[in-house]
Write an enzyme that holds these catalytic residues in place. Sequence first.
Site, mmCIF file in Angstrom:
data_model
loop_
_atom_site.group_PDB
_atom_site.id
_atom_site.type_symbol
_atom_site.label_atom_id
_atom_site.label_comp_id
_atom_site.label_asym_id
_atom_site.label_seq_id
_atom_site.Cartn_x
_atom_site.Cartn_y
_atom_site.Cartn_z
ATOM 1 N N SER A 42 -1.733 0.397 -10.701
ATOM 2 C CA SER A 42 -2.189 1.199 -9.461
ATOM 3 C C SER A 42 -0.877 1.680 -8.576
ATOM 4 O O SER A 42 -0.904 2.372 -7.428
ATOM 5 C CB SER A 42 -2.990 0.437 -8.482
ATOM 6 O OG SER A 42 -2.626 -0.426 -7.850
ATOM 7 N N LYS A 57 -0.005 -3.198 -2.525
ATOM 8 C CA LYS A 57 -0.539 -1.902 -2.026
ATOM 9 C C LYS A 57 0.459 -1.438 -1.076
ATOM 10 O O LYS A 57 1.465 -1.985 -0.459
ATOM 11 C CB LYS A 57 -1.877 -1.746 -1.005
ATOM 12 C CG LYS A 57 -3.130 -2.479 -2.098
ATOM 13 C CD LYS A 57 -3.607 -1.263 -2.796
ATOM 14 C CE LYS A 57 -5.159 -1.750 -3.375
ATOM 15 N NZ LYS A 57 -5.644 -0.793 -4.409
#
Lengths: 437, 131
Positions: free
Chosen positions: B52, B89
Site C-alpha cells: 500500500s 501510512k
Amino acid sequence: MRADSVPAPRKTDGESYIGLIDANCFFVSAERVFDPTLVNRPVVVLSNNDGCCVALSPEAKTLGIKMGTPWFKLAASAQQMGLVAKSSNYELYGSMSEKLMSVLARFSTWIEVYSVDEAFIGIRGSLDEVQSLGRRIKHEVLRLTGLPVCVGIAKTKTLAKLACLSAKKVDVLAGVCVWDRVPQATRNRMMSKLPVDEIWGIGHRTAKRLGSMGILTIKDFIEADPVVIREKFSIVQMRTLLELQGTPCIPMTYTEDPKQQLIFSRSFAEPVTTRDEMEQVLGIYAQRASGRLHRHGREAKVLTAWAMTSFFNDAQVHRPSATVSLPGYSADPVVLTKAAKALLPKIIDGVRYARAGIMVTDLRDAGVHQMFDAFVSPHERAKVGELIETVRAEHGTNAIGLGRAGMRRGPSWQMKREMMSPRYTTHWDELLQVKAV
Amino acid sequence: MHPRRLVSAGVGNVPAGFPSPSQDYSDNKIDLTQLLIRDELSTFIVRVSGDSMEGAGIFDGDELIVDRSIEPRDGHVVIAVVDGEMTVKRLRVTSTAVILQAENSQYPDITVPELADLVIWGVATRCLHRL
C-alpha cells in the site's frame, strides 16, 4: 539576535536530590512497545524454561496471579482468562534496558544503574525545577523508547525509593513524586497505608520483628527512635531509618563519564556465592566494558574490578577490589578479562556478593599513539577484539565470547522459550512487521 | 551518546582549522549508521509487509528506519497503531481532519478527528530497498 547574545538563563543551583527511575512492570512493558495488542490485557512473562511467572501486568495481578505462580497451573485456563504468556526475551529486555539507561544518562552525569529496569540519578535544583525535570524524564523515556516509568525524587536513596513507590500507587501524582513537595499530611496518609516491608532494605524477617514491636507501617517506622532501632536491630536498620528521616547514609556508587572512565556494574538477581560464578560474571562484564570502549573509540590503561555484598547485609560485609595497570593502552577483551581476574583471589567462597563491576580509567582515543607503545600483545596484533566485535555485530552479543563468558549461553541451548516474541531490536530476521495494507 | 558521530555529521567534509594528529589514524571507512541514524537511542528498524505504500517507494519486504524522537507532522511517513496493528501510512494533517493515507489508490484513507486520537509509534526517515 545572535544566539550568544541571549543572556543564559540564570542557573539556580538549588539543592541536590536523588532521583529513582523505575520502569513499570518492565518486561511486560518492553513486550508492549512492539505489540500493541498486549496493551490493557493480562500479560505474564515466564522464567527460564517457561517455569513460572516473573513479571505480571496489573491486569494479570487482578486475575489473582502472583509472582512465582508456575505456568503449568495457568496454562489450561489461560485462553479462557484472556491471559497472554511470554517466554523471557532477554535480548529484547537487554536492549530496551540499555535505551532506558541512555535516556537517563542524558539528564545526569551521575547515574547508578541499579538493575535492569531501575537507576538512581543525581540532580540539582529547586523543588519546582526537580519536579519539572522528573516530568520531563518520564515524558522523554516514554517518547524515545516507548517505556512507561515512574520517578521518585528525594534527599536520600531510601526516600527516593519510597517516593517512586508513591508515584506508582497514587494516581494524582501521575507517575512523578518529589517527596519534599508532598504536603506532610498527605505523606503521613500514604505512609500509614504502606506496610513496613515496602521500605527499601527492610526484609521480611525484620518486618516481622518490627511488627511484634507494634511497628507495622512505614509511618510507625519513620517515627521510631534511631537509637532504639540500632539497639534492637543493627546499624543497617538505623541507617535505613535515618535515610527515611532525610539524612543521606547510603552513598551513590561510582559515576560514569565516558571521557574519563567507563563502568559496567550491576546488582545480581541472585547473590553470587562462588569464585567460579564470579569468574564468569567478571568475564562477561569485562567484555561488555570492552564493547563500550570500542563503541566510544577509546582505550584504557587501568582496570578496577570490584565486588560487594549487599548494603543491607550487615552480618556479612565484604567489598574486595583489585586495580590493575594494563600492559599498554587497550580496549581488547582478552586483556581486560585477564586483568579483571585479579579480583578472583580476593573472592571468598560462600560470601553472598550482591553486585560486581568493572571500571576502566585513564582513557584515551584508540589508536592515537600506537607506534610508541612498546608492548602490543600478540592477540591484539591479531585483532581478536575487533574480530569478536564484528562477529557480535553480525550474530548477536552471545554468538562469541572469551573463556567462560563465551560459554554463558551453553545451558540455554536447551532452554525452553516456546512463547518468545521476536527479538525485534537485535536480529535482522526478527524485525517488527508493519503492515502496508 | 555518540559525540563522534554528531561532530562528523556536521563538519566531516569541511575541515576547519589545524587537523588533529589523531585524524591520521582514525579509520575513514564510510559508516552507514552515520548517514542513516540520527539518534541510535530512539531509532528502531521495522520490516514492511504489503504494497500500500509503493507510491512512496516503500515495497513489500523493505526495511524502514523509524525515529521515535521526531514529532509527527503533515507529510511524514509514520508507523501508526490501527486496530491494534502496526501500520505504515502517510500522515496528512489538515485544519479539519487527520488522515492516514496509503500511497496506492487501491487502499482507502483512514480519517480520524484529531491527532490525539491516533497512536503514532514513530516517524519513518529512510527506506532500505533492495534493487
